[in-house]
Scaffold this motif. Structure first.
Motif, PDB file in Angstrom:
ATOM      1  N   GLY A  91      19.973  -8.376   3.801  1.00 40.19           N
ATOM      2  CA  GLY A  91      19.409  -9.050   4.989  1.00 40.19           C
ATOM      3  C   GLY A  91      18.642  -7.649   5.727  1.00 40.19           C
ATOM      4  N   VAL A  92      18.868  -6.464   5.425  1.00 44.98           N
ATOM      5  CA  VAL A  92      17.914  -5.743   6.227  1.00 44.98           C
ATOM      6  C   VAL A  92      17.036  -4.952   4.878  1.00 44.98           C
ATOM      7  CG1 VAL A  92      17.580  -3.685   6.508  1.00 44.98           C
ATOM      8  CG2 VAL A  92      20.062  -4.418   7.466  1.00 44.98           C
ATOM      9  N   LEU A  93      15.413  -5.491   4.781  1.00 45.18           N
ATOM     10  CA  LEU A  93      14.591  -5.025   4.637  1.00 45.18           C
ATOM     11  C   LEU A  93      14.196  -3.638   4.962  1.00 45.18           C
ATOM     12  CD1 LEU A  93      12.241  -8.837   5.904  1.00 45.18           C
ATOM     13  CD2 LEU A  93      13.718  -7.725   3.387  1.00 45.18           C
ATOM     14  N   SER A  94      14.206  -2.872   6.180  1.00 48.53           N
ATOM     15  CA  SER A  94      13.698  -1.348   5.632  1.00 48.53           C
ATOM     16  C   SER A  94      14.178  -1.299   7.353  1.00 48.53           C
ATOM     17  CB  SER A  94      11.852  -1.113   6.177  1.00 48.53           C
ATOM     18  OG  SER A  94      11.826  -2.313   7.145  1.00 48.53           O
ATOM     19  N   VAL A  95      14.400  -0.123   7.195  1.00 49.45           N
ATOM     20  CA  VAL A  95      14.780   1.285   8.210  1.00 49.45           C
ATOM     21  C   VAL A  95      13.839   1.965   9.143  1.00 49.45           C
ATOM     22  CG1 VAL A  95      16.247   2.377   9.025  1.00 49.45           C
ATOM     23  CG2 VAL A  95      17.156   0.014   7.795  1.00 49.45           C
ATOM     24  N   THR A  96      13.516   1.918  10.108  1.00 46.82           N
ATOM     25  CA  THR A  96      12.014   3.060  10.322  1.00 46.82           C
ATOM     26  C   THR A  96      13.845   4.121  11.325  1.00 46.82           C
ATOM     27  OG1 THR A  96      10.489   2.246  10.051  1.00 46.82           O
ATOM     28  CG2 THR A  96      10.693   4.200  11.186  1.00 46.82           C
ATOM     29  N   TRP A  97      13.186   5.717  11.394  1.00 46.52           N
ATOM     30  CA  TRP A  97      13.844   6.826  11.922  1.00 46.52           C
ATOM     31  C   TRP A  97      13.177   7.773  11.783  1.00 46.52           C
ATOM     32  CZ3 TRP A  97      16.774  11.195  11.601  1.00 46.52           C
ATOM     33  CH2 TRP A  97      17.712  11.531  13.197  1.00 46.52           C
ATOM     34  N   LEU A  98      13.395   8.708  12.552  1.00 47.99           N
ATOM     35  CA  LEU A  98      12.133  10.181  13.059  1.00 47.99           C
ATOM     36  C   LEU A  98      11.910  11.214  11.551  1.00 47.99           C
ATOM     37  CD1 LEU A  98      11.664  11.822  14.948  1.00 47.99           C
ATOM     38  CD2 LEU A  98      13.361  13.668  14.799  1.00 47.99           C
ATOM     39  N   ASP A  99      12.799  10.628  10.347  1.00 49.44           N
ATOM     40  CA  ASP A  99      12.596  11.541   9.015  1.00 49.44           C
ATOM     41  C   ASP A  99      11.230  10.770   8.247  1.00 49.44           C
ATOM     42  OD1 ASP A  99      14.180   9.241   8.878  1.00 49.44           O
ATOM     43  OD2 ASP A  99      14.059   9.766   6.225  1.00 49.44           O
ATOM     44  N   ASP A 100      10.141   9.360   9.166  1.00 50.83           N
ATOM     45  CA  ASP A 100       9.682   8.730   8.876  1.00 50.83           C
ATOM     46  C   ASP A 100       7.959   9.147   9.214  1.00 50.83           C
ATOM     47  OD1 ASP A 100      11.191   6.946   6.007  1.00 50.83           O
ATOM     48  OD2 ASP A 100      11.849   6.141   8.038  1.00 50.83           O
ATOM     49  N   VAL A 101       8.266   9.735  10.363  1.00 50.66           N
ATOM     50  CA  VAL A 101       6.837   9.993  11.279  1.00 50.66           C
ATOM     51  C   VAL A 101       7.154  11.695  10.964  1.00 50.66           C
ATOM     52  CG1 VAL A 101       6.242   9.648  13.598  1.00 50.66           C
ATOM     53  CG2 VAL A 101       8.582   8.011  12.660  1.00 50.66           C
ATOM     54  N   VAL A 102       7.822  12.281  10.772  1.00 50.97           N
ATOM     55  CA  VAL A 102       7.596  13.831  11.110  1.00 50.97           C
ATOM     56  C   VAL A 102       8.033  14.916   9.791  1.00 50.97           C
ATOM     57  CG1 VAL A 102       7.508  13.620  13.551  1.00 50.97           C
ATOM     58  CG2 VAL A 102       9.807  14.277  12.728  1.00 50.97           C
ATOM     59  N   ASP A 103       8.167  15.788   9.750  1.00 50.43           N
ATOM     60  CA  ASP A 103       8.356  16.056   8.881  1.00 50.43           C
ATOM     61  C   ASP A 103      10.632  16.894   9.711  1.00 50.43           C
ATOM     62  OD1 ASP A 103       9.937  17.754   6.625  1.00 50.43           O
ATOM     63  OD2 ASP A 103       8.619  18.934   6.426  1.00 50.43           O
ATOM     64  N   ILE A 104      11.296  16.300   8.789  1.00 50.02           N
ATOM     65  CA  ILE A 104      12.759  16.799   9.854  1.00 50.02           C
ATOM     66  C   ILE A 104      13.147  17.959   8.913  1.00 50.02           C
ATOM     67  CG2 ILE A 104      13.171  14.947  11.113  1.00 50.02           C
ATOM     68  CD1 ILE A 104      15.113  14.563   8.969  1.00 50.02           C
ATOM     69  N   VAL A 105      12.081  18.831   8.165  1.00 48.92           N
ATOM     70  CA  VAL A 105      12.755  19.763   7.937  1.00 48.92           C
ATOM     71  C   VAL A 105      12.500  20.977   8.725  1.00 48.92           C
ATOM     72  CG1 VAL A 105      12.255  21.275   5.686  1.00 48.92           C
ATOM     73  CG2 VAL A 105      12.671  19.082   5.112  1.00 48.92           C
ATOM     74  N   PRO A 107      12.421  22.193  12.394  1.00 46.78           N
ATOM     75  CA  PRO A 107      13.016  22.530  13.201  1.00 46.78           C
ATOM     76  C   PRO A 107      12.713  21.812  14.679  1.00 46.78           C
ATOM     77  CG  PRO A 107      12.622  24.904  13.171  1.00 46.78           C
ATOM     78  CD  PRO A 107      12.423  24.351  11.459  1.00 46.78           C
ATOM     79  N   ILE A 108      13.527  21.057  14.869  1.00 48.91           N
ATOM     80  CA  ILE A 108      13.501  19.891  15.888  1.00 48.91           C
ATOM     81  C   ILE A 108      12.510  20.343  16.918  1.00 48.91           C
ATOM     82  CG2 ILE A 108      15.540  19.893  16.950  1.00 48.91           C
ATOM     83  CD1 ILE A 108      15.031  16.949  16.387  1.00 48.91           C
ATOM     84  N   GLU A 109      13.035  21.591  18.336  1.00 52.02           N
ATOM     85  CA  GLU A 109      12.188  21.863  18.650  1.00 52.02           C
ATOM     86  C   GLU A 109      10.655  21.736  18.512  1.00 52.02           C
ATOM     87  OE1 GLU A 109      16.293  23.079  18.365  1.00 52.02           O
ATOM     88  OE2 GLU A 109      14.930  23.513  17.042  1.00 52.02           O
ATOM     89  N   THR A 110      10.250  22.549  17.567  1.00 51.22           N
ATOM     90  CA  THR A 110       8.917  22.640  17.426  1.00 51.22           C
ATOM     91  C   THR A 110       8.071  21.405  16.232  1.00 51.22           C
ATOM     92  OG1 THR A 110       9.427  22.710  14.676  1.00 51.22           O
ATOM     93  CG2 THR A 110       9.146  24.836  15.933  1.00 51.22           C
ATOM     94  N   LEU A 111       8.637  19.672  16.213  1.00 52.56           N
ATOM     95  CA  LEU A 111       7.886  19.039  16.581  1.00 52.56           C
ATOM     96  C   LEU A 111       7.981  17.936  17.851  1.00 52.56           C
ATOM     97  CD1 LEU A 111      10.687  17.161  13.956  1.00 52.56           C
ATOM     98  CD2 LEU A 111       8.635  18.189  13.825  1.00 52.56           C
ATOM     99  N   ASP A 112       6.733  17.312  18.223  1.00 51.70           N
ATOM    100  CA  ASP A 112       5.891  16.470  19.537  1.00 51.70           C
ATOM    101  C   ASP A 112       7.438  15.981  19.786  1.00 51.70           C
ATOM    102  OD1 ASP A 112       3.721  15.213  20.802  1.00 51.70           O
ATOM    103  OD2 ASP A 112       5.062  13.669  19.783  1.00 51.70           O
TER     104      ASP A 112
END
Length: 694
Positions: A91-105, A107-112
């Motif tokens: 019943g789950v069609l899609s899941v969106t998380w941080l990796d869909d919005v930014v490049d989590i490769v 360092p997280i500290e450098t992201l918005d």
């Protein structure tokens, strides 16, 4: 009519066989009637968010994110693994998380920071999930197993799933308790141990036929499913009771059972029909709501009362005659006191009660129209429920949040970029997932897989998924929706589409608010006309409708004075339900008063009328009140619970005003009533002997 009724009582086997066959068929049809728990499905056709949703479903395979799922104490790799597990749930069609919005490769500290904190903070991951509306319950249960007891879920899809799974068992409990209490009240107010069973079996036949014939609608709303059966029983109960009481009166004059039943039917037709028609028309008024929950509930209830009337006039006469010997054998003395003393007491206080009535009328009307409202479904589960606790847990970490989807014509990337920048300038917009926000920024186009790209761009539209820091509804949310619409309008005049839970709530407010005055006026006018025709009076319909309308205003004013927020849907529906269901009390009292008034003075006529109808009114009013309060106490669905409380309180208020205020109005306006009623033929006003002064 007499010949028609003779035809009924002379063909008992045919009529009972017909009703038995229809009841059995309808019983098996009830399982095929679907139930809809999604308020957004009842928005009028042509509503902006409805059109937007239709366009989006045509262009994109995934729907709007309708669930927020939080898992605490996880690392980014663990969150990515959980994302995959959730995506694999039924019943789950899609899941969106941080990796869909930014490049989590990176360092997280450098992201918005705002973007990161939308999905991940304090070691808690928040997933935006789209659930298939056809499998909401299965999806929510599967996700719950993945995230465990420490996880939390909220959103429109989750609340709808919980409504679906919890309401069915609650409806069964309300129905069982309602029937048991109705049986208890009937035991007290009737004079045969079998009579309550006869009345309830007759009502059961009508309720089952109504539920089965709901199949003609395909599906019914959660409100119709939960409230329909018990409300039909409660508002129709007095029709059968009144017929039996008339039959017993006629038995004293006519020893032949069939002739006594024919006479009882002839004498009670006008009263029962006028009561039934006013109730039906009160419900039919809901059909004229643009918000389609009104027509759904109105048609189900109006059809139910109409079926109850048919059952009372066709099935109940032969059923009563068939059980007549047992009714007589199981007869007992009345368990209720004689109400002549009560009638005399009412006539002593009725004038002061009219004064109180006139004093509270205007403040109640003003307060009833000054309430605070919920328009959507975001608050249908209280803070003490699992859903409420989950919502509070998520908001404690991530704050209030919602997801809107904006569709704009594809192709002009420069304009899309300008629109995105303008949307980012709106303080409540925390992140945007779109083609222009992804390609050329953190993720090159070459790295976008086909599945992700297909969710952002179709042949005709680009989709922008906005995460906003806002509640699901409220003035701030509605202002935000208008700001986003105005922004989109600047760049794509009349060619954009916006939807989401907050957007739907905004459209719900617009559509159902416009329904209030129209529905109330229609109900009042329709009932007024029925009373005008049946009572052949100009003044009586005004007096009766004003009495019940004031009870409605007092009922609706209670939340204002207790500083409570009201579901607008409940507030809107109760106006028609209370008017249609309880104006019967006023009709019953007035009908008896007019009959006695031809033989005696106005005060004695009032005393006799009150003593004659109090038992019948208490039977119907108390059963309706208890069933309403049961709905309020048992149901975890906020709209159903609040509607039940309004019905219960409204029934008692109407009962109180009819018993204590209406007599005073009839007394004071007796002269006007006599002059404005066709063939009134009143006895002299002071015809009674030893009349006590008021």
């Amino acid at each position: 009519m007499r010949a028609f009724y003779r035809g009924i009582v002379n063909n008992p086997k045919k009529i009972m066989a017909l009703f038995l066959i229809v009841t059995v068929i309808c019983f098996f049809l009830t399982d095929d009637v679907g139930v809809n728990y999604d308020l957004s499905k009842y928005l009028p056709e042509g509503t902006a968010s409805t059109i937007s949703l239709e366009v989006m479903e045509e262009e994109f395979s995934g729907g709007i994110p309708n669930a927020r799922v939080m898992v605490p104490d996880v690392t980014i790799p663990e969150a990515l693994a959980l994302k995959e597990e959730i995506a694999d749930c039924e019943g789950v069609l899609s899941v969106t998380w941080l990796d869909d919005v930014v490049d989590i490769v990176q360092p997280i500290e450098t992201l918005d920071a705002d973007t990161v904190e939308t999905y991940y903070q304090d070691s808690a991951a928040l997933f935006s999930v789209t659930l298939d509306e056809e499998h909401l319950v299965a999806a929510v249960n599967a996700i719950r197993e993945v995230i465990g007891e420490d996880g939390a879920m909220t959103g429109d899809g989750v609340s709808t799933a919980l409504s679906t799974s919890s309401t069915e068992s609650e409806v069964a409990m309300i129905t069982v308790v309602g029937v048991a209490f109705a049986l208890f009240i009937l035991m007290l107010t009737t004079t045969s141990w079998l009579e309550p069973v006869v009345v309830l079996l007759g009502m059961l036949v009508a309720v089952v036929i109504n539920m089965g014939t709901n199949l003609m609608f395909g599906e019914v709303s959660f409100a119709s499913n939960a409230a329909g059966p018990v409300l039909q029983m409660a508002v129709s109960l007095d029709y059968s009771v009144f017929l039996i009481h008339r039959y017993e009166e006629c038995r004293l004059e006519q020893p032949d059972r069939k002739e006594a039943m024919v006479e009882a039917l002839c004498r009670s037709t006008t009263s029962i029909l006028s009561s039934g028609l006013t109730t039906v028309l009160g419900f039919v008024a809901l059909v004229f709501m643009k918000f389609q929950l009104g027509p759904d509930l109105g048609l189900v209830l109006a059809k139910g009362v109409a079926i109850s009337l048919v059952t009372v006039f066709l099935f109940m006469p032969v059923f009563i005659l068939a059980t007549g010997k047992w009714l007589d054998k199981l007869r007992h003395r009345s368990l209720m006191p004689d109400f002549h003393g009560f009638g005399r007491a009412v006539t002593r206080i009725m004038i002061p009660m009219v004064v109180v009535f006139l004093v509270v009328m205007a403040p109640s009307f003003l307060a009833a129209n000054a309430n605070s409202y919920y328009y959507g479904s975001s608050h249908i589960f209280g803070e003490d429920t699992e859903y409420g606790q989950d919502t509070a847990a998520i908001e404690a970490v991530f704050g209030k949040s919602d997801t809107y989807v904006l569709l704009v014509p594809t192709g002009d990337l420069a304009t899309q970029r300008e629109l995105s920048d303008a949307l980012h300038d709106i303080p409540e917009v925390k992140s945007i997932l779109s083609y222009v926000d992804t390609v050329g920024q953190e993720i090159p186009e070459a790295y976008l897989d086909e599945a992700t790209l297909s969710q952002l761009v179709s042949d005709d539209y680009s989709r922008m998924v906005l995460t906003v820091e806002a509640d699901y509804e409220g003035e701030a949310t509605f202002a935000l929706v208008e700001t986003i619409r105005e922004t989109a309008q600047r760049y794509y005049p009349d060619s954009y589409y916006l939807t989401g839970e907050g957007v739907v709530a905004c459209d719900l407010k617009t559509s159902i608010t416009a329904d209030l005055l129209r529905v109330n006026l229609l109900a009042i006018v329709a009932i007024f006309l029925v009373l005008l025709l049946t009572m052949k009076s100009i003044s009586l319909p005004v007096i009766l409708v004003l009495t019940i309308e004031t009870a409605i205003w007092i009922n609706q004013a209670v939340p204002y004075f207790t500083d409570s927020t009201v579901f607008y849907v409940s507030n809107l529906i109760i106006s028609s339900i209370q008017l249609g269901a309880t104006v019967d009390y006023a009709i019953l009292l007035t009908d008896r008063y007019m009959g006695y008034r031809r033989e005696m003075g106005k005060k004695q006529a009032l005393q006799e009328a009150i003593s004659a109808v109090t038992v019948s009114m208490l039977t119907s009013g108390i059963v309706l009140a208890v069933i309403g309060f049961m709905m309020g106490a048992v149901s975890s669905h906020g709209i159903i619970a609040q509607l039940g409380t309004l019905i219960g309180r409204g029934s008692l208020l109407s009962l109180t005003l009819v018993l204590f205020v209406l007599p005073g109005l009839l007394y004071l306006l007796d002269g006007l009533i006599g002059k404005t009623t066709l063939h009134a033929r009143f006895a002299p006003a002071n015809a009674e002997t030893k009349e006590e002064s008021i």
